[in-house]
Design a protein around this motif. Structure first.
Motif, mmCIF file in Angstrom:
data_model
loop_
_atom_site.group_PDB
_atom_site.id
_atom_site.type_symbol
_atom_site.label_atom_id
_atom_site.label_comp_id
_atom_site.label_asym_id
_atom_site.label_seq_id
_atom_site.Cartn_x
_atom_site.Cartn_y
_atom_site.Cartn_z
ATOM 1 N N PRO A 89 14.606 12.019 3.132
ATOM 2 C CA PRO A 89 13.258 12.442 3.562
ATOM 3 C C PRO A 89 13.008 13.938 3.411
ATOM 4 C CG PRO A 89 14.221 10.932 5.157
ATOM 5 C CD PRO A 89 15.304 11.279 4.193
ATOM 6 N N TRP A 90 14.034 14.769 3.687
ATOM 7 C CA TRP A 90 13.805 16.211 3.616
ATOM 8 C C TRP A 90 13.523 16.660 2.189
ATOM 9 C CZ3 TRP A 90 16.830 19.117 0.455
ATOM 10 C CH2 TRP A 90 18.087 18.614 0.107
ATOM 11 N N LEU A 91 14.079 15.951 1.202
ATOM 12 C CA LEU A 91 13.820 16.286 -0.191
ATOM 13 C C LEU A 91 12.364 16.006 -0.560
ATOM 14 C CD1 LEU A 91 15.199 17.318 -2.765
ATOM 15 C CD2 LEU A 91 15.702 14.941 -3.358
ATOM 16 N N TRP A 92 11.842 14.887 -0.052
ATOM 17 C CA TRP A 92 10.438 14.530 -0.295
ATOM 18 C C TRP A 92 9.504 15.523 0.396
ATOM 19 C CZ3 TRP A 92 7.368 12.205 -3.409
ATOM 20 C CH2 TRP A 92 6.109 11.769 -3.011
ATOM 21 N N GLN A 93 9.835 15.873 1.642
ATOM 22 C CA GLN A 93 9.035 16.853 2.363
ATOM 23 C C GLN A 93 9.049 18.208 1.651
ATOM 24 O OE1 GLN A 93 7.179 16.439 5.345
ATOM 25 N NE2 GLN A 93 7.526 14.285 4.907
ATOM 26 N N GLY A 94 10.207 18.587 1.153
ATOM 27 C CA GLY A 94 10.321 19.847 0.435
ATOM 28 C C GLY A 94 9.512 19.857 -0.854
ATOM 29 N N LEU A 95 9.491 18.727 -1.567
ATOM 30 C CA LEU A 95 8.718 18.632 -2.805
ATOM 31 C C LEU A 95 7.225 18.760 -2.528
ATOM 32 C CD1 LEU A 95 8.471 18.090 -5.830
ATOM 33 C CD2 LEU A 95 8.513 15.631 -5.318
ATOM 34 N N LEU A 96 6.737 18.070 -1.500
ATOM 35 C CA LEU A 96 5.319 18.164 -1.149
ATOM 36 C C LEU A 96 4.949 19.589 -0.756
ATOM 37 C CD1 LEU A 96 4.763 14.875 0.920
ATOM 38 C CD2 LEU A 96 4.140 15.323 -1.467
ATOM 39 N N LEU A 97 5.825 20.239 0.010
ATOM 40 C CA LEU A 97 5.563 21.618 0.412
ATOM 41 C C LEU A 97 5.574 22.546 -0.798
ATOM 42 C CD1 LEU A 97 5.185 23.808 2.552
ATOM 43 C CD2 LEU A 97 7.670 23.860 2.856
ATOM 44 N N TYR A 98 6.501 22.332 -1.712
ATOM 45 C CA TYR A 98 6.573 23.156 -2.923
ATOM 46 C C TYR A 98 5.264 23.082 -3.708
ATOM 47 C CZ TYR A 98 8.173 24.930 -7.424
ATOM 48 O OH TYR A 98 8.308 25.655 -8.584
ATOM 49 N N LEU A 99 4.721 21.869 -3.838
ATOM 50 C CA LEU A 99 3.462 21.693 -4.562
ATOM 51 C C LEU A 99 2.286 22.308 -3.805
ATOM 52 C CD1 LEU A 99 3.895 17.999 -5.765
ATOM 53 C CD2 LEU A 99 4.123 20.073 -7.144
ATOM 54 N N ALA A 100 2.356 22.269 -2.476
ATOM 55 C CA ALA A 100 1.236 22.751 -1.666
ATOM 56 C C ALA A 100 1.166 24.272 -1.596
ATOM 57 C CB ALA A 100 1.332 22.163 -0.251
ATOM 58 N N GLY A 171 2.259 19.258 10.799
ATOM 59 C CA GLY A 171 2.002 17.902 10.313
ATOM 60 C C GLY A 171 2.887 17.429 9.185
ATOM 61 N N GLY A 172 3.806 18.266 8.721
ATOM 62 C CA GLY A 172 4.712 17.855 7.659
ATOM 63 C C GLY A 172 4.118 18.041 6.273
ATOM 64 N N GLY A 173 4.856 17.552 5.284
ATOM 65 C CA GLY A 173 4.475 17.740 3.893
ATOM 66 C C GLY A 173 3.167 17.078 3.518
ATOM 67 N N LEU A 174 2.872 15.918 4.101
ATOM 68 C CA LEU A 174 1.639 15.206 3.760
ATOM 69 C C LEU A 174 0.415 15.999 4.221
ATOM 70 C CD1 LEU A 174 0.688 12.605 2.420
ATOM 71 C CD2 LEU A 174 0.598 11.540 4.683
ATOM 72 N N ALA A 175 0.498 16.598 5.401
ATOM 73 C CA ALA A 175 -0.619 17.421 5.889
ATOM 74 C C ALA A 175 -0.807 18.645 5.003
ATOM 75 C CB ALA A 175 -0.360 17.852 7.332
ATOM 76 N N ALA A 176 0.298 19.258 4.572
ATOM 77 C CA ALA A 176 0.219 20.449 3.731
ATOM 78 C C ALA A 176 -0.404 20.128 2.377
ATOM 79 C CB ALA A 176 1.607 21.057 3.547
ATOM 80 N N ILE A 177 0.024 19.036 1.745
ATOM 81 C CA ILE A 177 -0.497 18.709 0.422
ATOM 82 C C ILE A 177 -1.943 18.223 0.519
ATOM 83 C CG2 ILE A 177 0.240 16.296 0.346
ATOM 84 C CD1 ILE A 177 0.422 18.852 -2.547
ATOM 85 N N ALA A 178 -2.307 17.555 1.612
ATOM 86 C CA ALA A 178 -3.701 17.123 1.787
ATOM 87 C C ALA A 178 -4.625 18.329 1.870
ATOM 88 C CB ALA A 178 -3.826 16.273 3.046
ATOM 89 N N TYR A 179 -4.214 19.332 2.647
ATOM 90 C CA TYR A 179 -5.010 20.561 2.739
ATOM 91 C C TYR A 179 -5.097 21.243 1.380
ATOM 92 C CZ TYR A 179 -5.688 25.570 3.279
ATOM 93 O OH TYR A 179 -6.103 26.858 3.092
ATOM 94 N N ARG A 180 -3.974 21.318 0.654
ATOM 95 C CA ARG A 180 -3.973 22.038 -0.629
ATOM 96 C C ARG A 180 -4.854 21.328 -1.658
ATOM 97 N NH1 ARG A 180 -0.972 25.463 -4.021
ATOM 98 N NH2 ARG A 180 -2.470 25.887 -5.705
#
Length: 321
Positions: A89-100, A171-180
């Motif tokens: 899970p942390w790898l997926w969260q990190g990827l979403l954050l990287y994109l955001a 909110g985690g990676g999903l919240a970050a990528i949704a905002y971006r």
């Protein structure tokens, strides 16, 4: 055997945030620092299809809202469902954050602009800064380029780094990528351009609402750590702007802390837009102020980093009940 504290919750998010920032800082030295430019290209093509000038203002506004829903809803649902299949899970969260997260090279770009203006190389300064700006730059004077560069540094850092980090931590990676993704729609359909005046209203208002709290936290940190003995005066001057749903508070606060004028008239698609001017008693920006602005932003970043790390240490040190 020594027992290490388990890293979970906010502590884990903070450490992952710093790790992703470090990775992005390194990777963007060798690759495109804007991985979401394909999504912006999609937004531009979408607007070409559905944003018709022959439609009424209400139809254009509704089309803009529908475009957001049709685009974001399936993307976020797919990302949310896909997370269940990820073993790490942390790898997926990190990827979403990287994109955001936005580019970390804005500071270097601003420094290049300052050097070019100091050397009286106006053309080089303009060409270096233009990719980062929506406004027209052809007619800008050296003072105008300095002002635009300072505002760009500030708004980029707050919107694409500070606010993205804020949403990731709560909110985690999903919240970050949704905002971006929503922010990319706002950039693509910016209401400062005449053709998106009505089509981009929904994206503009949603972004302003999402940024309202992070911007005020950013301003609070600016006041506490950079205003010095002027804290009370600056707070009184900024009070009327606190509840406004825009970035006037942020730009005015930065103008006060630097002692310069910001804001004012800007041109978009060859049409002048009269924006508020801030800190009239201040002097006009100079190339050196670009460097000072970058130092203030870095100073604030360091303070935020120490605060977050201190919070992690406290959370790890607290006894588990």
């Amino acid at each position: 055997m020594m027992n290490f504290p388990e890293i979970t919750g906010l502590s884990f998010s903070v450490l992952l945030l710093f790790s992703v920032l470090l990775v992005k800082f390194i990777v963007t030295r060798f690759s495109d620092p804007r991985p979401l430019h394909y999504f912006r290209f999609y937004c531009q093509r979408l607007s070409d299809k559905v944003n018709k000038s022959s439609n009424s203002q209400n139809q254009q506004s509704i089309a803009g809202l529908v475009a957001i829903l049709v685009t974001l809803s399936p993307l976020l649902v797919i990302l949310w469902l896909f997370e269940a299949f990820i073993e790490v899970p942390w790898l997926w969260q990190g990827l979403l954050l990287y994109l955001a997260l936005g580019s970390l090279s804005q500071g270097e770009t601003s420094l290049s602009v300052a050097k070019a203006l100091t050397a009286q190389q106006k053309y080089l300064a303009r060409e270096t800064l233009t990719p980062w700006l929506l406004r027209d730059t052809q007619q800008l004077s050296p003072m105008g380029l300095a002002k635009a560069c300072i505002e760009s540094q500030l708004l980029h850092h707050c919107a694409l780094l500070f606010t993205v980090s804020f949403f990731f931590l709560i909110g985690g990676g999903l919240a970050a990528i949704a905002y971006r993704l929503l922010l990319e729609m706002h950039f693509s359909w910016n209401v400062k351009r005449q053709r998106f005046l009505h089509f981009g209203q929904s994206a503009d208002q949603l972004v302003k609402m999402l940024q309202w709290l992070p911007v005020r936290l950013f301003v609070l940190l600016l006041l506490l750590f950079t205003s010095g003995k002027n804290l009370v005066l600056f707070t009184r001057l900024l009070r009327p702007y606190f509840f406004r749903l825009n970035n006037d508070l942020l730009i005015y606060c930065f103008a006060l802390t630097l002692g310069i004028k910001l804001g004012g008239v800007a041109s978009y698609d060859q049409q002048k837009l009269r924006r508020p001017a801030f800190n009239d008693p201040g002097r006009q920006p100079e190339p050196a102020d670009i460097i000072h602005a970058g130092k203030r932003i870095k100073q604030l970043s360091v303070i935020c980093s120490f605060f977050l790390l201190f919070t992690v240490v406290l959370l790890l040190a607290m006894p588990k009940v």
